[in-house]
Write a protein that holds these residues in place. Structure first.
Motif, PDB file in Angstrom:
ATOM      1  N   LYS A  74       0.843  -1.191   0.000  1.00 53.67           N
ATOM      2  CA  LYS A  74       0.000   0.000   0.000  1.00 53.67           C
ATOM      3  C   LYS A  74       0.874   1.235   0.000  1.00 53.67           C
ATOM      4  O   LYS A  74       1.876   1.304   0.721  1.00 53.67           O
ATOM      5  N   CYS A  75       0.464   2.211  -0.795  1.00 54.98           N
ATOM      6  CA  CYS A  75       1.183   3.483  -0.835  1.00 54.98           C
ATOM      7  C   CYS A  75       1.002   4.203   0.487  1.00 54.98           C
ATOM      8  O   CYS A  75      -0.088   4.208   1.081  1.00 54.98           O
ATOM      9  N   ASN A  76       2.090   4.817   0.975  1.00 54.33           N
ATOM     10  CA  ASN A  76       1.998   5.597   2.208  1.00 54.33           C
ATOM     11  C   ASN A  76       1.093   6.806   2.001  1.00 54.33           C
ATOM     12  O   ASN A  76       1.240   7.541   1.013  1.00 54.33           O
ATOM     13  N   GLU A  77       0.159   7.027   2.934  1.00 56.77           N
ATOM     14  CA  GLU A  77      -0.724   8.180   2.824  1.00 56.77           C
ATOM     15  C   GLU A  77       0.020   9.476   3.097  1.00 56.77           C
ATOM     16  O   GLU A  77      -0.224  10.504   2.507  1.00 56.77           O
ATOM     17  N   ARG A  78       0.957   9.404   4.066  1.00 52.86           N
ATOM     18  CA  ARG A  78       1.732  10.597   4.416  1.00 52.86           C
ATOM     19  C   ARG A  78       3.103  10.500   3.782  1.00 52.86           C
ATOM     20  O   ARG A  78       3.659   9.403   3.657  1.00 52.86           O
ATOM     21  N   PRO A  79       3.674  11.663   3.397  1.00 49.71           N
ATOM     22  CA  PRO A  79       5.013  11.634   2.797  1.00 49.71           C
ATOM     23  C   PRO A  79       6.014  11.039   3.770  1.00 49.71           C
ATOM     24  O   PRO A  79       5.980  11.305   4.954  1.00 49.71           O
ATOM     25  N   SER A  80       6.846  10.178   3.239  1.00 48.15           N
ATOM     26  CA  SER A  80       7.869   9.579   4.100  1.00 48.15           C
ATOM     27  C   SER A  80       8.951  10.580   4.405  1.00 48.15           C
ATOM     28  O   SER A  80       9.228  11.485   3.629  1.00 48.15           O
TER      29      SER A  80
END
Length: 633
Positions: A74-80
């Motif tokens: 799953k793509c991270n919702e918040r910027p890493s």
């Protein structure tokens, strides 16, 4: 444990087996090497949460049963967080590690890459492992679809593969070592393990846990099916191959073979291996003391190492020469070294050996109590030493000095290669060497050279055994298709009965003196690599008629092969194996017309038959394995 959200139609909770953030993906395979295209996400390997007892029973009884495991990204919702802000305690390395991967802004073009993806582990066909400064994995499913590459910039790729191996069998492809093939479950597997747990055989499991090596060699019929998929891998099903690949299969199984390929013009062709006549082979007398002295110049150099190797291959060595010549065959002494250089080398190696021996000798009882691995190594060694070749005069009787030397050399090898340490069966490989050398220093260094060749047989993944069994299967299919088909029909095509032969190089199959002769012949590296596989083929070739005539089944084949121990004659087997090698070297991979498939029209192109290509691009028409029908113009 992840419980289903309210309103979710899923009725299962999931157990997270592996989870890692910061796993990057790119939707465009052509640009997978561009850092700007990476999208950070979380990777999970999950399984349905079942009753703990059921899970435990499944792992013991049906380890290859269809898995409910799911791989999810799953793509991270918040910027890493940028990597440069992730400072370590070792500041001098922070500059090296401070690499920043920019995340692309969300656009419709890359929206597909941001959608979560998941697939069942049972739909997985292979995993390609690539490294470009970091590891990234490409998953290929059974329907030939490819999952976009997952990039492990922060590490963790190996840990993910280790976790995946607990749920499916992964084995290196013979043709691409960076490709891990997923083995399919065998329906006979579960029954094999259920048989282990009946009232009469339950004790075998206890023996296997305490002593897996001896139990495996002694009671292999009960655990055979467990090894089927592990050793054969997904390539067990017959595949049709063109002539150049047939030749490649031969040369890969037996490096050094030059296969003649003949192309004949035509439209519909059958590819087959024309083995021709098997030549007669005669063995020679062993190398004598006079021959050896004549092969050494005034400074102690070997005048013609290749000629000497040829003589050793043809006839072996007189026993009085083995102590000296084996050091050359096993690489302890270079063939080009002078007598003085060998003296200096021996002095240096003696010092090195006793330094390593002192390491384990100086460990106190209190220290050993806190070193479980060393305790385990010592326990296994002491147990194996007490039962290795005890009928041989060099090792028989209580308090025999030979047993002490055998113990000390094996313990010192644990210091030399602590990662591998000691694995049951290694004492069988050392015993003949120590018997010949009668000196722990010389025996140790010769043994380490032998273990360099045999190392993969004893590693936890046993990759060496898997590869050899696959290569042996390739050879048998090419040498005698009829016999191979019979083995397949009796569920014996996985060649489980050859496991012991390959693991310890026929040590339990031949008399002690025959083992000495066989090993020195194989150490010459002639007439090709993997000559021991041709030895297996030679033994099976001599027994195949009886096996087929008597209509032996699965258990009978295993019993018959096991009963060959100590009844085999090494000189006969060497002759047959060399004859097979010469036959393969002279064989021709032919393409000949298949008249029955040609169109009857005078113009063969006017009504060309249609063929459907298989997944790998080869043309199928139902021909037998290794018979390749192709329409050409």
């Amino acid at each position: 444990i992840i419980a289903p959200k309210s309103g979710n139609r899923s009725t299962f909770c999931h157990y997270v087996l592996f989870e890692q953030d910061g796993v990057f993906m790119h939707g465009d395979a052509e640009r997978s090497g561009e850092q700007d295209g990476f999208i950070s996400g979380s990777l999970r390997l999950m399984d349905k949460l079942e009753d703990v007892l059921n899970r435990l029973l499944r792992s013991v009884l049906r380890p290859l049963q269809d898995s409910s495991s799911v791989v999810e990204w799953k793509c991270n919702e918040r910027p890493s967080r940028p990597l440069e802000s992730q400072l370590s305690c070792e500041t001098e390395w922070d500059m090296v590690n401070a690499v920043y991967f920019r995340k692309k802004s969300s656009t419709p073009a890359d929206g597909g890459s941001r959608r979560p993806l998941s697939f069942s582990v049972m739909d997985l066909m292979s995993v390609k492992v690539r490294k470009e400064g970091w590891m990234y994995l490409i998953f290929i499913l059974k329907n030939d679809s490819t999952i976009p590459a997952l990039h492990f910039h922060h590490g963790g790729g190996e840990a993910f593969l280790d976790c995946l191996r607990r749920h499916v069998l992964l084995s290196e492809s013979v043709f691409d070592h960076s490709c891990l093939m997923v083995s399919r479950p065998n329906s006979a597997l579960s029954q094999s393990f259920e048989n282990l747990l009946d009232d009469t055989t339950f004790g075998l499991i206890q023996k296997f846990r305490k002593d897996p090596y001896t139990t495996t060699l002694g009671g292999f019929s009960k655990v055979t099916n467990y090894l089927f998929d592990a050793f054969r891998g997904p390539d067990a099903e017959p595949q049709e191959r063109p002539p150049d690949e047939v030749a490649d299969m031969l040369t890969e199984a037996i490096p050094g073979l030059d296969i003649n390929q003949q192309e004949e013009p035509g439209f519909e062709v059958i590819t087959r291996v024309d083995l021709g006549e098997r030549p007669e082979v005669q063995r020679s007398e062993p190398v004598t003391q006079e021959e050896w002295e004549a092969s050494v110049d005034s400074e102690g150099r070997i005048r013609d190492p290749q000629h000497l190797k040829n003589r050793i291959f043809r006839g072996g060595l007189c026993h009085s020469l083995r102590r000296e010549v084996w050091k050359f065959l096993l690489g302890f002494y270079p063939w080009s070294s002078t007598q003085e250089a060998r003296r200096v080398l021996h002095r240096s190696k003696t010092d090195e050996y006793f330094r390593m021996k002192l390491q384990w000798k100086s460990v106190s009882e209190e220290q050993e109590k806190r070193n479980s691995r060393l305790r385990d190594y010592r326990s296994l060694i002491e147990k194996d030493v007490n039962r290795t070749d005890r009928t041989n005069s060099f090792y028989e009787g209580e308090g025999n000095p030979g047993l002490i030397l055998l113990h000390d050399v094996l313990m010192t090898y644990c210091m030399y290669d602590f990662d591998l340490g000691y694995v049951q069966g290694m004492s069988d490989l050392l015993s003949p060497i120590l018997y010949v050398m009668e000196n722990e220093v010389d025996a140790f260094w010769c043994f380490t050279s032998f273990m360099d060749e045999m190392h993969k047989n004893f590693e936890e993944q046993m990759q060496g055994m898997k590869t050899q069994l696959i290569q042996l299967g390739t050879l048998l299919r090419l040498l005698d298709r009829t016999f191979w088909n019979y083995l397949e029909s009796q569920d014996s095509g996985y060649l489980y009965f050859c496991f012991r032969w390959l693991l310890i190089r026929f040590k339990r199959e031949l008399t002690f003196l025959d083992v000495l002769r066989l090993w020195e012949v194989m150490w010459t590296g002639l007439p090709c690599q993997n000559f021991h596989l041709l030895m297996c083929c030679a033994i099976l070739d001599s027994e195949k008629q009886k096996i087929m005539d008597e209509r032996y089944g699965f258990n009978e084949i295993l019993k018959h092969v096991n009963e060959l121990a100590m009844k085999l004659h090494v000189e006969e087997i060497l002759c047959q194996a060399e004859a097979l090698c010469l036959q393969l070297k002279n064989c021709k991979v032919r393409e000949s017309w298949c008249q029955s498939c040609l169109p009857r029209s005078r113009d063969p192109l006017s009504s060309a038959p249609s063929f459907s290509p298989s997944r790998n691009g080869h043309i199928r028409n139902g021909a037998p394995d290794l018979y390749k029908l192709a329409y050409i113009s």
